[in-house]
Structure formats: structure tokens, C-alpha cells
Design an enzyme around this catalytic site. Sequence first.
Site, PDB file in Angstrom:
ATOM      1  N   CYS A  79       0.816  -1.214   0.000  1.00 59.91           N
ATOM      2  CA  CYS A  79       0.000   0.000   0.000  1.00 59.91           C
ATOM      3  C   CYS A  79       0.860   1.280   0.000  1.00 59.91           C
ATOM      4  O   CYS A  79       1.386   1.653  -1.025  1.00 59.91           O
ATOM      5  CB  CYS A  79      -0.982  -0.031   1.158  1.00 59.91           C
ATOM      6  N   HIS A 167      -3.940  -5.060   0.872  1.00 62.40           N
ATOM      7  CA  HIS A 167      -3.406  -5.556   2.145  1.00 62.40           C
ATOM      8  C   HIS A 167      -3.548  -7.074   2.233  1.00 62.40           C
ATOM      9  O   HIS A 167      -4.641  -7.591   2.489  1.00 62.40           O
ATOM     10  CB  HIS A 167      -4.139  -4.907   3.318  1.00 62.40           C
ATOM     11  N   GLU A 169      -2.437  -8.920   4.547  1.00 62.18           N
ATOM     12  CA  GLU A 169      -2.427  -9.348   5.945  1.00 62.18           C
ATOM     13  C   GLU A 169      -3.813  -9.470   6.561  1.00 62.18           C
ATOM     14  O   GLU A 169      -3.977 -10.114   7.598  1.00 62.18           O
ATOM     15  CB  GLU A 169      -1.566  -8.389   6.784  1.00 62.18           C
TER      16      GLU A 169
END
Length: 509
Positions: A79, A167, A169
Site C-alpha cells: 500500500c 493488504h 495481511e
Amino acid sequence: MQNNVLILDFGSQYTQLIARRVRELNIYCEIHPFNKLPENLEEFKAVILSGSPFSVRAEDAPHPDLSNIRGKVPILAVCYGAQYLAHFHGGKVEPSETREYGRANLSVIKDQELLFDEITENSQVWMSHSDTIKELPENGVRLASTHDVLNAAYRIDGEETFAIQFHPEVYHSTDGKQLLENFLVKICGVEQEWTPEAFVDMTVEDLKKQIGDDKVVLGLSGGVDSTVAAVLLNKAIGDNLYCIFVNNGLLRKNEFDSVLDQYKDMGLNVKGVDSSARFLDALAGISDPEEKRKTIGRVFIEVFDDEAHLLTDVKFLAQGTIYPDVIESISVNGPSATIKSHHNVGGLPDFMKLKVVEPLRMLFKDEVRRVGAEMGIDPELLGRHPFPGPGLAIRILGDITAEKVRILQEVDHVFIQGLKDWELYDKVWQAGAILLPVSSVGVMGDERTYEKVVALRAVESTDGMTADWVNLPYDFLQKTSNTIINRVKGVNRVVYDISSKPPATIEWE
């Protein structure tokens, strides 16, 4: 530690989640602020750049010096990191025409790219940015797009530098873990050797070298962290470990005696010290949450100092500090801004000449439990809910009095015992009650009452970094509320907290 992964924090609320996903791959990683690179860079086999609330176009945007990393160590820029590499290296970053936030799907994936191995088109990803990469940096090669984001992922030709605008994660990115595995294992060649067994062996050896024949004093709380820390230290130094369990007057009902009983069969040298009056006196008239925490931390240190002086040649103070404590206590111009201070992070005052040893400092809560299981600690103890170091002081909003402690202990006892009786305790990550600094009108019998309000809190989580409130059965909440109001003098209203973290925190203070 070999095969380390370095995560540079630019202030994203998701930075800790990156570390969690990496650890789930049995790979060791560390988080460091972008402007405080570790000195041992040669020990890291991969670097991940986190997201950030900043725009790369802003004057105060984080601007790291990557000269010692880029082209020398594989990089995955997430990002903000992806936009940073583009903006300052020949690309162009501009405001998005529409804010790119939420679920999206990969519409195009470049063939035969190892970063996207086993990831197919239409894979769901999570976007969270208001800028977008309009033009790739010099030597940039587009790897993936979504319907709205042309440059969702790219790599830089001639070096092992990869960048993504989503993202991986967060759980909403369905193949995020696969992407991280592709980068770390298949591209970087990091070995997946971060296991509880390996941690125990490594830590015991490190503790032996660090402590030698010196004596260590450890403050036990009865919780998972301090217990696992004690057993690790006991493995390393045996009888040179002296455990102290302090009653700070802010424990749960009957907890002082029950915890001491719990440790009798664990082979630990434990002494119980009742300092409840000392803590309550020190807290008298203090309402500010930070001041309460610092006061409790100060008195803890004073108690330990007093007890350590009763022993001879004690050189170390052991603490059950875990990684979320460390992360949340960092404050460096934005990244990981301090949410709250932790009484077991930050060292000791000058008057206490003890060195600190923190064997769990780099573990998340679920990793602590796995390490405890590896060492054979009772599953019931390992399954115990987290309990804050400052105890009920941060669940009593406002100043602390003995009467308020009594009320909250009784309420908490009804709530926690009810969870156990209804077989809900193990389905909840953490639960507790909060005494609010307000009173409300009620009616009991024919009499009007004006008594305290309590809030019940139950959350589900993996490591405490994020948490969702638990949808407890209405029948349970109804019975618990009735029992509290009928049995606990001074309470006439019960509410249930349905806030998640973020934006709220698990504790109210």
C-alpha cells in the site's frame, strides 16, 4: 535468530497483522519504525514495507532511507510502501477518483509470476487508500489489476522488489497468506523454522548465557504470560529464580489465594506478598488512566525492590512482557503511536539496580500459549483469559476506592463464573466488567434507587491486536444482569459493550 524478516512500520493500523500472518507461516519477524532501522540489517533475509495513514504526496509523509536495503534484500511494499516506491522513483501517484477502500477482486494477473503462484484471477483483496499509482516507477512491471485499480501490483525489473496496493495481511484478502508465503518462502528462500519447540530451546540457551549464575526475581500475576515466562526461566536457571506474587488490591475476587494454590505443584519458588493497602493508598484521588497505570507500575517496582532487598545478590528482574505490549508502547513521530503505556515496558528507575530480562518479549499471545503447551503447562491455566497488569484499576473509570473495588469484584465474579457455568468461557478470548463513573435511577421493590452502572465486555481475538465483540446468548445476558443487580449491592443497571477493536480498545482505559 536466522531467517529474520524485517517489517518497517509507517503507522498503519494493519502493521501488527502483517507480523501475525508472517508468524503463522512459522517465520520469525520483527517490527521496527521506518526511521529507526536496526543495526543488524545483515541478519534479515526479507523486508516488508507497511501501509500508512499518510499520503506520499504530503510534506510530512514518512520518507525512509532504503539505500542499505533496496537491491540488496528482497522487498515487499504494501500500500503506502508501493506508492512510496512509485512516487519517488519515476512513477506517479495521484488522488483516486473514487476512494479505494474495501473488497475488490483481481481482474488480471500476469502469467508465471512467482508472487502470484497458486493465486487465480477474481481472488478477493482488501483495499485501503485514497491515492493510487497512475504510472509505475522506473523499470516497473505490472503484475496485477482490479476493475478499478490498474496497478494493483508490480515488480521492479532487475531486483527482487515487489509492490502491492492491497493488504494481504487482513482476512478479507482471501489469498493474502499465500501471497506472503510466495514472497517469503518461494522468492526469498526463508526457512519456516519458527516453532514453539525451537523457541523454547533457543530461549533457554539464551537465558543461560544472559543470566549465568545470577539470581532473578519475577513478579507472577497468575496469568498466562508471567507463568510461561516463569517456567522458561525455571528451565534455564532453576532455583536461582525467585517468584513473587503481589496482591495489589485490584485482583479478581479470591484471586490471591487461588493463584498461590495454583502454583504449588509447578515446582516454582513462589512467595505471596499482600500489598493491597499500599496500592490503594497510592491510587487515592487519581482518576486519569495514564496516571493510574504509572502509579501502579511505580508501586509494583517499589514492592519488587523491597522484596529483592530481602534476597542476596539478585541481579535481574524478569517480566512477562509480550510483543503487543512492546508495539503499543512505541511512539516515533506517527508510527505505532502510543495507545497506552504499559507498566511492564520501558525499564526501571535509577534507584533499582536490577537488569531486565523479558523472555517473551517477541511473542504474540497465541504464541505464548503454544510455547506453554510445548512445556507441558496445564491447559486450563493456558486457557485463562488475559487480565490487565493494572488489574481492576483500569476497569474502574475514575478514582479508585475500596468500595468500588468490592463492587467490581462481585460483578466480575458473577460474569466470569456465569461464562464457565454456561460453557462459554473457552469461546471467549477475554471478558470482564467495567464500573462506570455514573449512577442511574432504578426501582427495587417500592423504593427508588440511584446506584452504579456496570458494563460487561466479552471479545473474541487471536492476539489482542484486533478484536470483535462476542454475540453472547440473550438468555445468558438476561440471567447475568438479573443476578448482578440482585446480588451486588450498589448496582442497579447492567449494559453490554458491542464495540470492536479498532476503533475501540478491549479495555476502557
